[in-house]
Design a protein around this motif. Sequence first.
Motif, short mmCIF file in Angstrom:
data_model
loop_
_atom_site.label_atom_id
_atom_site.label_comp_id
_atom_site.label_asym_id
_atom_site.label_seq_id
_atom_site.Cartn_x
_atom_site.Cartn_y
_atom_site.Cartn_z
N ALA A 676 49.92 26.23 51.63
CA ALA A 676 50.13 24.81 51.36
C ALA A 676 50.51 24.05 52.61
CB ALA A 676 51.22 24.64 50.30
N LEU A 677 51.00 24.74 53.65
CA LEU A 677 51.50 24.08 54.85
C LEU A 677 50.47 24.05 55.97
CD1 LEU A 677 55.13 25.51 55.02
CD2 LEU A 677 54.36 23.36 54.04
N VAL A 678 49.81 25.18 56.21
CA VAL A 678 48.86 25.28 57.32
C VAL A 678 47.46 25.17 56.75
CG1 VAL A 678 48.05 26.69 59.25
CG2 VAL A 678 50.47 26.77 58.56
N GLN A 679 46.81 24.03 56.99
CA GLN A 679 45.47 23.80 56.44
C GLN A 679 44.54 23.27 57.52
OE1 GLN A 679 45.63 21.55 52.74
NE2 GLN A 679 46.67 23.22 51.69
N THR A 680 44.50 24.01 58.63
CA THR A 680 43.58 23.65 59.71
C THR A 680 42.15 24.04 59.35
OG1 THR A 680 44.08 25.76 60.79
CG2 THR A 680 45.35 23.83 61.48
N HIS A 681 41.98 25.09 58.58
CA HIS A 681 40.66 25.49 58.10
C HIS A 681 40.85 26.26 56.80
CE1 HIS A 681 42.05 29.14 60.14
NE2 HIS A 681 41.23 29.80 59.34
N ARG A 682 39.78 26.30 56.02
CA ARG A 682 39.83 27.01 54.74
C ARG A 682 39.71 28.51 55.00
NH1 ARG A 682 39.52 23.19 50.65
NH2 ARG A 682 38.84 21.15 51.42
N ASP A 683 40.78 29.24 54.66
CA ASP A 683 40.87 30.66 55.02
C ASP A 683 39.80 31.51 54.35
OD1 ASP A 683 44.16 30.71 55.89
OD2 ASP A 683 43.51 29.23 54.43
N ILE A 684 39.54 31.24 53.08
CA ILE A 684 38.62 32.06 52.31
C ILE A 684 37.32 31.29 52.12
CG2 ILE A 684 38.26 33.29 50.15
CD1 ILE A 684 40.45 34.46 51.95
N ARG A 685 36.24 31.91 52.53
CA ARG A 685 34.95 31.24 52.56
C ARG A 685 34.31 31.20 51.17
NH1 ARG A 685 35.77 28.12 55.63
NH2 ARG A 685 33.54 27.56 55.64
N PRO A 686 33.24 30.38 50.99
CA PRO A 686 32.56 30.32 49.69
C PRO A 686 32.00 31.68 49.29
CG PRO A 686 31.88 28.50 51.09
CD PRO A 686 32.67 29.43 51.95
N LEU A 687 31.84 31.86 47.99
CA LEU A 687 31.37 33.14 47.48
C LEU A 687 30.40 32.90 46.33
CD1 LEU A 687 31.71 36.27 47.58
CD2 LEU A 687 33.43 36.00 45.77
N THR A 688 29.24 33.56 46.40
CA THR A 688 28.25 33.52 45.33
C THR A 688 27.90 34.95 44.94
OG1 THR A 688 27.29 31.46 46.19
CG2 THR A 688 25.97 32.73 44.63
N LEU A 689 27.98 35.25 43.65
CA LEU A 689 27.68 36.58 43.15
C LEU A 689 26.72 36.47 41.98
CD1 LEU A 689 31.28 38.14 43.13
CD2 LEU A 689 29.51 38.44 44.87
N ALA A 690 25.75 37.38 41.95
CA ALA A 690 24.77 37.41 40.86
C ALA A 690 24.77 38.79 40.21
CB ALA A 690 23.38 37.09 41.40
N ASN A 691 24.51 38.82 38.90
CA ASN A 691 24.57 40.06 38.13
C ASN A 691 23.41 40.09 37.15
OD1 ASN A 691 27.54 40.55 39.03
ND2 ASN A 691 27.60 38.57 38.01
N ALA A 692 23.10 41.29 36.66
CA ALA A 692 21.99 41.42 35.71
C ALA A 692 22.26 42.57 34.74
CB ALA A 692 20.68 41.66 36.45
N LYS A 693 21.71 42.41 33.54
CA LYS A 693 21.68 43.46 32.54
C LYS A 693 20.26 43.50 31.98
CE LYS A 693 23.76 45.07 28.20
NZ LYS A 693 24.79 44.81 27.14
N LEU A 694 19.57 44.63 32.16
CA LEU A 694 18.16 44.75 31.78
C LEU A 694 17.99 45.99 30.92
CD1 LEU A 694 16.75 44.27 35.40
CD2 LEU A 694 17.12 42.47 33.72
N GLY A 695 17.19 45.89 29.87
CA GLY A 695 16.98 47.07 29.07
C GLY A 695 16.30 46.80 27.75
N TRP A 696 16.62 47.64 26.79
CA TRP A 696 16.00 47.58 25.47
C TRP A 696 17.07 47.75 24.41
CZ3 TRP A 696 15.93 51.43 21.69
CH2 TRP A 696 15.12 51.17 20.57
N GLN A 697 17.00 46.91 23.38
CA GLN A 697 17.94 46.98 22.26
C GLN A 697 17.15 47.09 20.96
OE1 GLN A 697 21.65 46.85 21.99
NE2 GLN A 697 20.76 47.73 20.13
N GLY A 698 17.28 48.24 20.32
CA GLY A 698 16.66 48.43 19.02
C GLY A 698 17.61 48.02 17.91
N GLU A 699 17.26 48.36 16.69
CA GLU A 699 18.10 47.99 15.56
C GLU A 699 19.46 48.66 15.63
OE1 GLU A 699 18.04 48.08 10.64
OE2 GLU A 699 16.35 48.90 11.82
N HIS A 700 19.50 49.90 16.12
CA HIS A 700 20.77 50.63 16.16
C HIS A 700 21.12 51.14 17.56
CE1 HIS A 700 21.03 50.47 11.84
NE2 HIS A 700 19.85 51.06 11.70
#
Length: 745
Positions: A676-700
Amino acid sequence: MIGSGPALAADGASTETAPAEDVTIVVTGEKQDRTLQQTPSSVAVATGRTIVDQNLISVYDVLDRMANVVVNGNRTSFSIRGIDASNVLGGGDGALASVYLDGAVLPKAALVTGPLDLTDIAQVEVFRGPQSTVQGRNALAGAVIIRTADPSYDWSGRARLLLADKTGERRASAAIGGPIVDGQIAFRLAGEIARSDGLVRNVNAGGDADRRKSETLRGKLLFTPAAVPGLRVVATYMHDRHRRGGLYVELQPPYAPEDRVSTSDLIDVTEVKSDIATLDIGYDLGSGLTLKAVGNYSHIRSHYAYDPDHSADPGQIAVIDDPNKTYQQELRLNVDWNWLQGLIGAYYLRDDNRGYFFGATQNLSLRRLGVDQSLLKLGLPQATVDTVINLYGSGVPIVNSLDQPRVTQNHAAFADFTVPITTRLRLRAGLRYDRESQRRGIDQRVAIDKPLPDPAAYPGLGPIIGQINGLLQATAAAATSYQPERTVRYHAWLPKIGLSYDVMRDMTLSLTARRGYRAGGSGLNQQRGQVFVFNPEFTWNYELALRSAWFDRRLTFNANLYRIDWKDQQVSVQLTPGSAFDKQVINAGRSRLYGLEAEFSARPTATISLGWGAGYSRTKFTDFDVGIGQVLQSAAGNEFPNAPRWTLFGSVTWQHPSGLFANINARYRSAFYQSALVQTHRDIRPLTLANAKLGWQGEHLGAFLIVSNIFNVEKPVTSALDPDGRLRGMVSEPRVMGLSFEGRF
């Protein structure tokens, strides 16, 4: 809404087989069953279908996918609209956001590694903004409401086996339920066992530094006796145990962040055992009246053992035992008439934390104690100061123990009503009277564990060393303190007022003002051994909400625009510049926040569903009237720490009639400051994450490939300078691939 598919029914039944045409999401967190489109409060909902489709494992996975909600780097807390759920500036006694599991509030310790896995979960609701009128204690920033699947009179079950590569995760879960006495008694049992080797390697203690294991078992009974029409009783018992290691890694050469190397001389251990029992009784009195009684008891035991400086310096260990027993009881009357809808209720909580203990053997750096700053103020050259400081090596060896028993009791009465004024205009009003007492005592003992440098052995520096030794011995003596148990009390009135106007069919505008609150408290200045007391803090939240549905409700678009004014903000200040231990909490801050959340979901075809959310949050300290200790006025105009301005999330789900299935989702958060006191630059950089779930779902049966962090983005998500001057922190997980085998009936 983050869901990519249809929502669930209000009774919490299993959602994996929800029909495609059912798009009604029922929100229960305001203690009235309303659809999402009828709820002007800013709330994001993850349904059971969402949890399955996106392979969400923990509540933190849900929070990571919501607008203006950000999970911290080590997944032990989160922020809502830039307000950290625990503390913004290390001040305060209770949480700023509450997490409820089947009506039972979870203590802060349970958020570190507690019963947050999404095992047989019906729905997760995240309310953004103060919820003090209905939720009461510790809901200034918002509230997270988790509901597990209830029993039903139809047989159903599900099972899953999940295997992952790099983390070595193995997770097996199952749930089954059905009637015991048809139409009168039903049950549901759910359980999960998980193991993981983790990603961090400890080069000093050896082995995996962040191994994890957990076991969860939950049983529920539903009782609707034919002899008492209108009575519905749900009894729940859950036992949960979670254990995890340390996540801090080296961020500087000779190691790279992606090496995930820990150099501590021991492996951190965090273990939380939870037992939670809940009894939910509802009785339909007829004529639009329903009586509801919800009581629960929880016993949550937390144990931490860790290396305080995360370095290879031997002989340092800190231990925290934090047992927490909580009893809650709420009684309310819900009203559903043509001219009045709402509730009136009473609430009681007893939070028993009398067994809290902290013990440590560690080397306290003279720089962290502020000794170097004191010597410089005496006019000594920097070189001489450095020479003297180096004589004490890695620091002053001390033994410290702290018993801090605490019992909190909270009483409240509340009401929340909606009154139709015209066919289109509705008045919403609520009020809560909250009264809290805290009884706590303190017993701290501090001693220097080894001989200090001998002044006679260093000609020319002897007088300075002698003064430092005397100061250190006096500081240890002053820090040793006993304070008998004493009680402090607080009370507050918490109103809410608002209007809702139906612009047209399926489009509503609402304007709401409500007051948020967190009680005051007391604490211990560990360096001076002195107790301090601080007062409550308050916010006013002003919100404009849009709820809309289009194209025969195949698309929904919802948005909330808000402003929050915060006064008497509880902040932690240092009384001695440079000293990390000579600090206390005072009411010194004022802040202003504003921003928006916008979310939409759509089903353009029978096989495709879309979800999208965006959050923008601006935080600003407008005033720091400290007057004592380290000058913090420089923080005026600064942003909150750990408060990114932008959060974005998107999800696409495709489900073909043949059973082929695909879900791809991505999330983004912008950069942020850590101080909160030292804000000369943003310490933690932007972050983008992508995820996937691929497959087959039958009745059971179903089989799926799971990929998290598709593009293998590895960045620091938190960092800090440790006492040895090295930068350490945590890094986003790399690409992890796994297989999920799922069954249901």
